[in-house]
Structure formats: C-alpha cells, structure tokens
Design an enzyme around this catalytic site. Structure first.
Site, PDB file in Angstrom:
ATOM      1  N   CYS A 157     -30.433   5.335  95.169  1.00  0.00           N
ATOM      2  CA  CYS A 157     -29.848   4.201  94.464  1.00  0.00           C
ATOM      3  C   CYS A 157     -28.410   4.557  94.056  1.00  0.00           C
ATOM      4  CB  CYS A 157     -30.714   3.884  93.246  1.00  0.00           C
ATOM      5  SG  CYS A 157     -30.119   2.469  92.326  1.00  0.00           S
TER       6      CYS A 157
ATOM      7  N   CYS B  78     -30.329  -1.237  94.992  1.00  0.00           N
ATOM      8  CA  CYS B  78     -30.862  -0.577  96.184  1.00  0.00           C
ATOM      9  C   CYS B  78     -32.120  -1.265  96.722  1.00  0.00           C
ATOM     10  CB  CYS B  78     -31.163   0.896  95.897  1.00  0.00           C
ATOM     11  SG  CYS B  78     -32.612   1.115  94.860  1.00  0.00           S
TER      12      CYS B  78
ATOM     13  N   ASP C 289     -20.325   0.351  54.714  1.00  0.00           N
ATOM     14  CA  ASP C 289     -21.652   0.147  55.284  1.00  0.00           C
ATOM     15  C   ASP C 289     -22.226   1.491  55.723  1.00  0.00           C
ATOM     16  OD1 ASP C 289     -23.813  -1.220  56.093  1.00  0.00           O
ATOM     17  OD2 ASP C 289     -22.896  -2.135  57.862  1.00  0.00           O
TER      18      ASP C 289
ATOM     19  N   CYS D 229     -35.544   1.769  87.985  1.00  0.00           N
ATOM     20  CA  CYS D 229     -35.513   1.875  89.435  1.00  0.00           C
ATOM     21  C   CYS D 229     -35.934   3.315  89.755  1.00  0.00           C
ATOM     22  CB  CYS D 229     -34.105   1.625  89.951  1.00  0.00           C
ATOM     23  SG  CYS D 229     -33.944   2.164  91.661  1.00  0.00           S
TER      24      CYS D 229
ATOM     25  N   LYS E 148     -16.850  -2.917  50.686  1.00  0.00           N
ATOM     26  CA  LYS E 148     -18.268  -2.541  50.638  1.00  0.00           C
ATOM     27  C   LYS E 148     -18.546  -1.747  51.911  1.00  0.00           C
ATOM     28  CE  LYS E 148     -22.814  -4.472  49.610  1.00  0.00           C
ATOM     29  NZ  LYS E 148     -23.529  -3.591  50.469  1.00  0.00           N
TER      30      LYS E 148
ATOM     31  N   GLU F 143     -13.016  -3.795  45.724  1.00  0.00           N
ATOM     32  CA  GLU F 143     -13.136  -2.664  46.650  1.00  0.00           C
ATOM     33  C   GLU F 143     -13.798  -3.148  47.926  1.00  0.00           C
ATOM     34  OE1 GLU F 143     -15.477   0.316  44.693  1.00  0.00           O
ATOM     35  OE2 GLU F 143     -14.217   0.261  42.901  1.00  0.00           O
TER      36      GLU F 143
HETATM   37  S1  IVH Z   1     -20.834   0.246  43.349  1.00  0.00           S
HETATM   38  C1  IVH Z   1     -23.910   0.172  39.906  1.00  0.00           C
HETATM   39  N1  IVH Z   1     -19.047   0.094  45.244  1.00  0.00           N
HETATM   40  O1  IVH Z   1     -23.653  -1.273  48.258  1.00  0.00           O
HETATM   41  C2  IVH Z   1     -23.020  -0.115  41.045  1.00  0.00           C
HETATM   42  N2  IVH Z   1     -21.337   0.076  45.889  1.00  0.00           N
HETATM   43  O2  IVH Z   1     -25.616  -3.431  47.773  1.00  0.00           O
HETATM   44  C3  IVH Z   1     -23.013   0.950  42.041  1.00  0.00           C
HETATM   45  N3  IVH Z   1     -21.679   0.040  48.322  1.00  0.00           N
HETATM   46  O3  IVH Z   1     -26.044   0.617  46.540  1.00  0.00           O
HETATM   47  C4  IVH Z   1     -22.530   0.558  43.378  1.00  0.00           C
HETATM   48  N4  IVH Z   1     -19.567   0.022  48.883  1.00  0.00           N
HETATM   49  O4  IVH Z   1     -24.702   1.724  48.473  1.00  0.00           O
HETATM   50  C5  IVH Z   1     -20.362   0.117  44.965  1.00  0.00           C
HETATM   51  N5  IVH Z   1     -17.324   0.010  46.791  1.00  0.00           N
HETATM   52  C6  IVH Z   1     -18.644   0.055  46.528  1.00  0.00           C
HETATM   53  C7  IVH Z   1     -19.618   0.032  47.536  1.00  0.00           C
HETATM   54  C8  IVH Z   1     -20.969   0.039  47.164  1.00  0.00           C
HETATM   55  C9  IVH Z   1     -20.806   0.042  49.336  1.00  0.00           C
HETATM   56  C10 IVH Z   1     -23.156   0.006  48.509  1.00  0.00           C
HETATM   57  C11 IVH Z   1     -23.925   0.927  47.629  1.00  0.00           C
HETATM   58  C12 IVH Z   1     -24.824   0.037  46.822  1.00  0.00           C
HETATM   59  C13 IVH Z   1     -24.934  -1.147  47.704  1.00  0.00           C
HETATM   60  C14 IVH Z   1     -25.319  -2.383  46.916  1.00  0.00           C
END
Ligand code: IVH
Length: 679
Positions: free
Chosen positions: A428, A407, A117, A422, A115, A113
C-alpha cells in the site's frame, strides 16, 4: 573528593546552573550551549548521587525528573480550591457587576485576566522553597504531584527577595501548543492515539509516574492567585510582588473600572487568543481589593467576587463537498471531510476530521449537506451536526469504503477498535512511503538530504520499496531522476530534480547513516509502539537486535517501560521472515544493529527462576520488581503457566491468576519474601 569539597562544588554548580536557567527561560538569551549546560547538570547529578546527603529538594537537577512514583498521595488542601461561576453571556457580566457594586459601592477596580485552559495547581512554599504541589482533585483533597511539578522550568524551586515565610500560590499548568504538537507527532510516529487537546495532554502528563517523561513533555505554568500573609491588601499588587519573587505571573492582565472596559478586554482577547502560543477558554474577572472581596464572600462553590466569562466555541455552517479516506503509516484509515472553505477561529478551514465510521453513522452526515463546524478546545475542527432543514433529499448516507482507497486491499477491523485498517503493509503506497519517511527522518537515520519529495520519487521510480533499498542506491541510478508537481492554490508548479550535487549529498548522507547509534536504528525501523524512549531502553538492555529478536515476551517485559502491548508488537515484528531478511540486508550494508549494553545482571541469586508479578505493592512499583528480578538473574513472565516458579502477589491480585497459581502449584510469595530472596 571530600564532603566539604563536594558541598562547595555543588553550591557553585547550583548557582551557575540557576543563572543559566534564568538566562534561558526568563531572558531567552542563553550564553552557553545545550551541551555545556548538560555537562554542568550531569556533574551536579553525579555529585548528588555520590553524596545523597547534600542533595536538596530545590536542586536544579530536580528539573530533569527521574523519580518514579508508585501512586500519588492524596492530600488535603489547606484552603479549599474553589471553582469560579461561569457565564457565556454579557448580560450576566452586567448582573455580576451590579451585585458587586451593591456591596462595595461604585469605587471599584476589577482585574481582568485570561482563563488558561489547563490543570489547576496549588503550590506551597516554606522559607522560599517549593515544598508541595497539589492538583485540584475534588477541591478539598487533591493529588500530591510535587515531583512532576518540579520539572516545570517556570515553577521556581527557590524564591528570591522578601517573600512571606509560608504561603500558597495557585495557578494553571498547561501545555504550550508547540509542546503539544511535538508530543502528538511523536505519538503518531509510533501509532499511538494522540491527545485531543493541550488540556488533556497537560492533565495526562501531570499524572505520569515517571517524572523524567514529564520533564520531556515541556509543560508550563501561570500563577494567578496568592493565599497567605501578603504585603498588599489587593490582588494586583500582590501578583506583581510575586513576579519579583520569581513566579511566572502572566502579562495578560488589566485593571478595569467598568463593565464597558471589561467587555473591551473580552472582545480583544476573543480575537487575539488565536495568536497566543497556548489555549485559553475565556476571561476571569476579579474584584481587586481584599477588603471588598471579604465583604462579598463566597457561595458554597465559588467566590462572589469573581466570575469567568467563557468564549463560545466558534461555529460556522458550510457545505460538505466530499469525504476522503486517508491511509496512515500504520494503515489506519481516517475519514476526512472536504468542506467549502470557510473562515473559523482565525483561519480558513477546508477540512475537518470525521474520526471514524461510527461517528459518520452517528452524525448521519451526507455529501452535499450543510454542516456545523466547530473549533473548541480541539486543534482540528470537527463537524458537530447537520443542518437538516437544508438537506437535499436525494442524498444517501455515505457508504464507508470496503477497500483501501490507495491499494484496493479489503479493509479489516479488530473487534473493540473503532478504526479500519488496510492490512496490505507491503503493497500500500502511503504505508510504504510513510515507513520510508520515518526511517530517514532527523530523529531516526537522519538522511536529511532526502526530504519527503525525494523519497516519493525514489519510491515512484521503483528504486526503493523498503528501507534496506536505500543502501543499494548508486550514483547512476539517481542522477537525472525528476518529478514535476502541478501548481496549487498556494504554490507554483515545481520540478524536483536529482542533479550531481543532490546525488552526492544523498549518497553521503546514506553513508553517514551507517554510524547512527543502534538505538536510533531500532527506532527507525518503525515497529509499532517503539518510539524513541522505548528504543533507547531496549537498546541499552539487550545490546543488539539479535538479542531483542531472541527475547521472549517475559524477557522483554523485564525492561523498564515495556508493557505487554509493546512486547507483543516486538515479537510479532521479529517473527516475520521478511523482517529478518530486511535486517540481514541492513547488516550487510553496515548499519549498526548492536550497541553498548548497560544492564548486566548485578547478581545471579535468582538464576533460572521465573516470576509473575501481579497486584499493587507498597514498597516497590511493579516495574521496580521486574527490574530487580532481571538484575538478579531471574526471568519475568507475563502469565502464570507451568513454567512459573513464583508469583509475587500484591494487593488486588486478580482472583483468576491466584486460582491458576494454586492449581499449578506455583509458589505465591509477598514482596517481603522477595526482598528476602535477593537480600
Ligand atoms: S482564579 C478562587 N484565575 O478556572 C478563584 N482561575 O473555572 C480561584 N482558571 O479552578 C481561581 N485561569 O483552574 C483563576 N486567571 C485565572 C484562571 C483560573 C484559569 C481556572 C482555574 C479554576 C477554573 C474555574
């Protein structure tokens, strides 16, 4: 309307609004206009106000917020919210795979998946209704931010289909880049510090006490983890099922059977992430099968069945060609690095921010240096260091300018602030042009036929140097004005010319701006910290520019959302004679400097009495207390003085205030005493 009729209408409206919401947000194919939609929502809001017993926590009105929270309750997670172990190296992904296979054998499926942010969130549903949304906090206890999360359209308030009776789903609340850009543009407009990146903006927004403001911030939410009695014994199938229940399960996930497939996914997204409308900072790899997850178990902090691969912030080396100093509308000076163009994170970078004088000194960056430029979570690339091995030793630290580059005025710096300013507000050019452009923009006076280029021509030709000058322009003055812009690397040479049609359009737009409502005129004036929302509140409370100009700091503080910073900026602005003259000219031109006033006091039981509100309260928020004082004819003062009649003292009231009150003989009362006074 009887309660039975009200119930029927509420049900009808709820179904209708939910359907429109689904068409709008899920299918992106609305069938009614925003205006029609708002009318339906308003009718529902009115009915819920009239019949509060019929209002439900999953009503679509919850989406627009309106609840003011005093502080968020801390609650315990039913299942601890663990984090993931992180790595930046492919070798560690291989080791992870080997560890997993030792326990599970080789018949393994991973789910890869993205990650996301943002900010982790746990959503609890009972009987298909969202009952609680809790932030991660320390993993054991988090903040209950349900009222704010309810305003996020992709979080279902009510599920459909065959969902479990009670369960939790976890995911990430994030701010799409488009929402982030418009939020920061708004902040810059009013001279507020913008958020550094969408993650900070999402975290800050979730903790706002006014859920209506959260609704305006347009957050989004992806869900990626279910906990409870689920229909399948694997992660993937349950996520697909959860999508059917109405959850926003991201489409960006893939089944992988080997590390090579995992690396393919990582490499693809390391490139493609720049085209996503939101930020990601890596990829998460999870073992799909629940029995396998169980046999792998957990360490104290994270599951052994998952790992996060984090993308390295992309970094390049390039040459610093020059440092230029930009002057904003508020006069703030921003040093900007001019770089030898270089490819970085999906785009060509030619400039990077150097923030302020302190950062330049800290980096000891010199023109001609080879510099490391990075694009991490931040939108604007930044210089993170100098390659000293490559320094030409005839270079000197860049001297920060003493004078405004535009200016020539001597720059000033307030103690404790990092930016130089300024001070030549009226002389200006970029400051004046910035104010003119703000005045005509769509959300202000909407003089749309005068784009940026044309305003500049009017300024350069000496016809317009303040916003009142727009209203003195004549046809003959405008006709024939022109300016040529030389070709750049991406545009051809062009000439902007004021022909008959252009001039007619401009004069017509200036004329129609005279019917722009007062609140927008107030916003258009560009008073520091007075954004759209604050302008609306002030206009509704005071009704006219004259009343605002005559208001004391204490009276300004009575208005919801007006703190000392805004009140000080307003009184400072109105105190200047040039601004009074400007307002007089706008009034003569026929610009609306008054509108309907909505806050007439409910009672006068506190007539003539003045109050200072200090500390933390249990039954009211500070703003509620201030509002109640105003609504009952009293005055709110910001500081204790001989004029103060009462201090409403909460917990943690400052000891110096208390002492001063004692010395001056000001009566100190509790929130209960106050409630008694107005009851
Ligand atoms: S799974 C027990 N899946 O990354 C596992 N986390 O560094 C639960 N995060 O605390 C998390 N994308 O806030 C999971 N596809 C994703 C994610 C994800 C972002 C975040 C989440 C987690 C942190 C860990």
């Amino acid at each position: 309307m009887t309660i039975i009729e009200a119930r029927q209408r509420i049900e009808q409206l709820t179904t209708e609004i939910n359907q429109h919401n689904q068409r709008y947000y899920e299918a992106a194919a609305p069938v009614i206009s925003d205006f029609e939609f708002d009318s339906l929502l308003q009718e529902l809001q009115q009915l819920e106000l009239k019949f509060p017993e019929l209002a439900t926590s999953d009503s679509p009105t919850q989406r627009v917020g309106g609840t003011i929270t005093r502080e968020f309750k801390t609650v315990q997670h039913l299942t601890p919210m663990l984090s993931l172990s992180n790595t930046y190296s492919e070798a560690e992904i291989k080791e992870f795979d080997q560890r997993v296979r030792k326990v599970t054998g080789d018949e393994i499926t991973y789910i890869c998946e993205l990650k996301y942010d943002g900010v982790a969130i746990g959503l609890r549903y009972e009987q298909g209704v969202l009952v609680q949304a809790v932030t991660r906090g320390d993993g054991i206890r988090g903040d209950d931010v349900t009222v704010n999360v309810r305003t996020i359209h992709s979080v279902p308030l009510k599920l459909r289909g065959d969902y479990p009776e009670e369960f939790e789903i976890r995911g990430e609340i994030f701010m799409p880049r488009s929402s982030f850009d418009s939020l920061n543009a708004g902040k810059e407009e009013i001279g507020e510090q913008p958020f550094a990146n969408p993650r900070n903006a999402a975290a800050g927004s979730l903790k706002l006490l006014d859920s209506a403001e959260v609704a305006r911030r347009k957050l989004d939410c992806f869900l990626y983890f279910v906990i409870g009695d689920m229909p399948f014994d694997n992660h993937y199938d349950n996520l697909m099922k959860a999508r059917e229940w109405g959850f926003n399960i991201p489409l960006y996930l893939r089944k992988c059977a080997s590390v090579d497939e995992i690396f393919e996914f990582i490499d693809e997204w390391n490139e493609a992430r720049h085209n996503l409308p939101f930020d990601i900072d890596g990829v998460v790899i999870k073992v799909n099968s629940y029995p396998m997850q169980q046999s792998l178990g957990f360490t104290a902090k994270s599951p052994r069945w998952a790992i996060a691969y984090k993308f390295k912030a992309e970094r390049v080396v390039t040459k610093l060609l020059n440092i230029v100093y930009q002057v904003g509308r508020t006069g703030a000076i921003t040093p900007v690095a001019v770089l030898e163009p270089v490819q970085l994170a999906g785009s060509i970078v030619k400039r990077a921010t150097l923030h302020n004088a302190d950062i330049i000194a800290q980096l000891d960056v010199r023109i001609g240096d080879s510099v490391f430029v990075e694009k991490g979570g931040e939108i604007i690339p930044k210089i993170i260091g100098v390659d000293l091995t490559n320094r030409n030793h005839n270079t000197y630290p860049a001297a920060y300018p003493v004078h405004c580059p535009e200016c020539g005025a001597v720059l000033t710096r307030t103690a404790g602030e990092s930016a130089w300013y300024c001070p030549n507000e009226d002389g200006c050019p970029p400051q004046i042009k910035g104010k003119l452009e703000h005045f005509i923009c769509r959300k202000a006076m909407n003089i749309d036929s005068l784009g940026e280029g044309k305003t500049e021509i009017l300024f350069d030709s000496g016809l317009v140097s303040n916003v009142a000058d727009f209203y003195d322009l004549t046809y003959d003055q405008l006709l024939g004005l022109e300016k040529s812009y030389p070709a750049t690397a991406i545009t051809r040479e062009r000439t902007v010319k004021f022909r008959e049609k252009t001039v007619e359009n401009i004069l017509r737009a200036i004329e129609s701006s005279k019917s722009v409502p007062f609140a927008r005129v107030l916003f258009a004036l560009g008073i520091r910290f007075v954004g759209e929302t604050v302008a609306k509140k002030l206009a509704a409370h005071f009704g006219s520019i004259e009343n605002i100009a005559n208001a004391t700091i204490g009276e300004l503080l009575m208005v919801d959302e007006i703190g000392e910073k805004i009140a000080g900026s307003l009184t400072g602005w109105f105190a200047l004679e040039k601004h009074q003259m400007l307002l007089e000219r706008l009034a003569v031109a026929g610009v609306k400097l008054a509108g309907a006033k909505s806050n007439t006091p409910d009672s006068d039981v506190l007539g003539g009495k003045s109050f200072v509100v200090s500390g933390v309260f249990s039954s009211y928020s500070r703003d509620e207390l201030k509002e109640l004082i105003g609504a009952n004819g009293g005055k709110v003062l910001s500081a204790v003085s001989a004029k103060t009649d009462f201090i409403i003292a909460g917990d943690n009231m400052g000891p110096s205030k208390l002492e001063k009150a004692r010395q001056l003989g000001v009566k100190i009362i509790s929130e209960d005493d106050f409630a008694e006074m107005i009851s």
